[in-house]
Design an enzyme around this catalytic site. Structure first.
Site: not given
Ligand code: HXC
Length: 519
Positions: A173-174, A409
């Protein structure tokens, strides 16, 4: 009582050590083990591998997003501080995936923004080691606010101190936008990804099936999108790339790049080889890297964006120890033509070198801009204009050397005298004209050729005549548009002498807030 300390002092130290140990253990041993099992180091291990031994000074290890909660982990999932690389100070932060997946809360973001402020005020480079699930979902908008503050600081810092982002895990994402606002992105192959919308979202919106790696892995960004400047096989190599990169860069925009001692510089093995490098056939390719090898200090060329837009080469090198930026066409790839990606690659690199006081040396061999509907629809006009904008705006010393083709160019935009080269040189093999002989004869002599009893012989004679009068360096040299035609083997000596003479240019420019860069 330990070491003869009072009981109170002992208690205070015990509390400090307990808190330190708690902060240092991050998300705990089992999560550390999971991190290692993925081939990834922990945040602290990465910092230790990056910096000179025992130089790291940590900042704010006890930060808590919610100080009243019992089960929170101090440090907020990011380790920040400063230390040394080759004896020079840098600021560094490393996201800790073992703590909430390295996700960004407001407190996490503010540790980073405070470090950015420290780097900016003190004129030292800042390096981010990113490994994060993005905005901490349960924190809602406050984490987005924190991201926005990081981005703002990236922009304010841009051009003041070098900013480097090393991608060592997911970057969804961002969260990709802070790296995108830095100067260099290094991605670790297989373990890092960058994308704006993930595979699930893409599937639901467009129906396309794509996995994380083929959507935004290191290979994609180092070869197709150009988002990554470097790709490393593993974390250790990625971190040593940071160390090498910094060796060419000043700590900030008011310093000069660090020089190596003159006697440490090894000259090229065989500069005379340059005299015979250009093939007799004007359309036969040769390797521009051999030109660079014959000019710069031995082993000093450090290529940037090596896997993307390979029809142009950009990178850092040294001339008797002094760091310079190199831009050079590569005849081995698409004949060194300028296309959309090459334009972006050149313009970005020129802007960076100008911001950080690296003289620019440009080697030209290009038949022109790439023709085609896709290029026109993609905005080659807009993208190619960036090259001109970047070179004209640059006030660092600019030297260009035409090794062979400089047509139309491509001649103008590649640091010609008309757009501000301080010294514009050519090899005897240079062909400098509005267009290549074949194309020129087709336009100028079409009727004459058609009317001839032997059109092909007539065409060949006209092409040869055009080549002799126009496609040489002397037409330009006689008119003061070139500063000199030099023997290829003398290129290094000429450049070294020129760099001793040229200084930052104090050109007066009309006052304005800023121009509108064609983006
Ligand atoms: C809170 C998070 C998290 C998040 C991961 N975790 N991402 N907690 N907020 N964004 C936590 C999980 O719940 C998990 O906790 C631990 O971190 C490890 O994650 P896993 O999923 O077990 O790891 P993995 O299988 O390696 O996958 C990693 C991952 C996946 C691909 C990053 O976790 C994921 O897709 N996370 C969400 C990504 C996302 O959509 N983020 C928001 C993007 S939007 P537990 O306790 O269960 O082990 C954004 C906005 C930006 O960022 C703004 C700027 C403009």
């Amino acid at each position: 009582m330990e070491h003869g300390l009072t009981e109170k002092t002992n208690t205070r130290l015990d509390e400090l050590w307990t808190r330190q140990a708690q902060a240092q253990s991050g998300g705990g041993q089992s999560r550390i083990d999971q991190q290692h099992a993925k081939g990834k180091m922990t945040a602290r291990e990465r910092i230790a591998a990056l910096l000179d031994p025992d130089t790291f000074q940590e900042l704010q290890p006890f930060t808590l997003e919610h100080p009243t909660d019992a089960d929170v982990i101090p440090g907020e999932g990011v380790v920040t501080g400063f230390g040394q690389i080759q004896g020079r100070t840098v600021c560094v932060y490393a996201q800790d995936f073992t703590v909430y997946g390295g996700s960004v809360s407001l407190a996490h973001a503010r540790k980073i923004t405070q470090l950015q402020g420290l780097a900016l005020r003190n004129g030292v480079p800042i390096i981010g080691l990113l490994d994060s699930g993005g905005a901490r979902i349960q924190e809602g908008v406050t984490s987005l606010h924190g991201y926005g503050e990081i981005f703002s600081n990236n922009v304010i810092t841009s051009g003041v101190v070098p900013q480097i982002a090393v991608m060592m895990g997911p970057c969804a994402g961002g969260a990709s936008y802070s790296p995108a606002l830095t100067d260099f992105i290094i991605m670790v192959d297989k373990t890092s990804t960058m994308y704006i919308t993930g595979p699930d979202v893409i599937k639901s919106v467009t129906g396309e099936n794509v996995d994380h790696e083929s959507l935004g892995g290191a290979h994609v960004h180092a070869t197709t999108s150009g988002v990554a400047h470097f790709m490393a096989e593993d974390e250790t190599r990625a971190l040593s790339l940071v160390r090498r990169l910094l060796s060419y860069l000043p700590a900030n925009n008011v310093e000069n790049p660090p020089g190596l001692p003159v006697d440490a510089a090894v000259p090229p093995a065989d500069p005379a080889r340059l005299n015979t490098l250009i093939p007799d056939d004007p359309n036969a390719p040769y390797d521009m890297r051999a030109v660079l090898d014959g000019v710069v200090d031995r082993g000093s060329f450090f290529e940037v964006h090596a896997g993307w837009a390979r029809n142009v080469i950009v990178g850092f090198a040294r001339l008797v120890g002094q760091a310079v930026g190199i831009v050079a066409q590569q005849p081995l790839e698409k004949a060194g033509v300028i296309d959309i990606d090459a334009s972006d690659k050149i313009a970005r690199f020129v802007r960076f070198c100008d911001a950080f006081n690296l003289p620019l040396i440009t080697f030209v061999d290009s038949p022109g801009f790439l023709p085609g509907v896709a290029q026109e629809y993609g905005g080659i006009i807009r993208h190619g204009a960036k090259i001109i904008y970047a070179y004209v705006s640059a006030t660092v010393p600019k030297i260009s050397v035409v090794t062979r083709k400089a047509y139309g160019g491509a001649y103008i935009v590649m640091s010609s005298k008309s757009i501000g080269a301080d010294l514009h040189l050519a090899w005897p093999s240079a062909e400098i004209a509005v267009m290549g002989p074949e194309a020129a004869v087709n336009v100028l002599n079409r009727r004459e050729i058609a009317a001839d009893a032997d059109p092909e012989a007539r065409r060949a004679a006209l092409v040869q005549a055009y080549r002799e009068t126009h496609a040489t360096p002397y037409y330009a040299a006689e008119r003061g548009i070139l500063d000199n035609v030099i023997e290829p083997a003398q290129t290094r000596a000429t450049l070294i002498a020129a760099l001793r003479m040229l200084r930052e240019q104090l050109r007066s420019k009309p006052p304005k807030k800023h121009g509108i860069m064609p983006v």
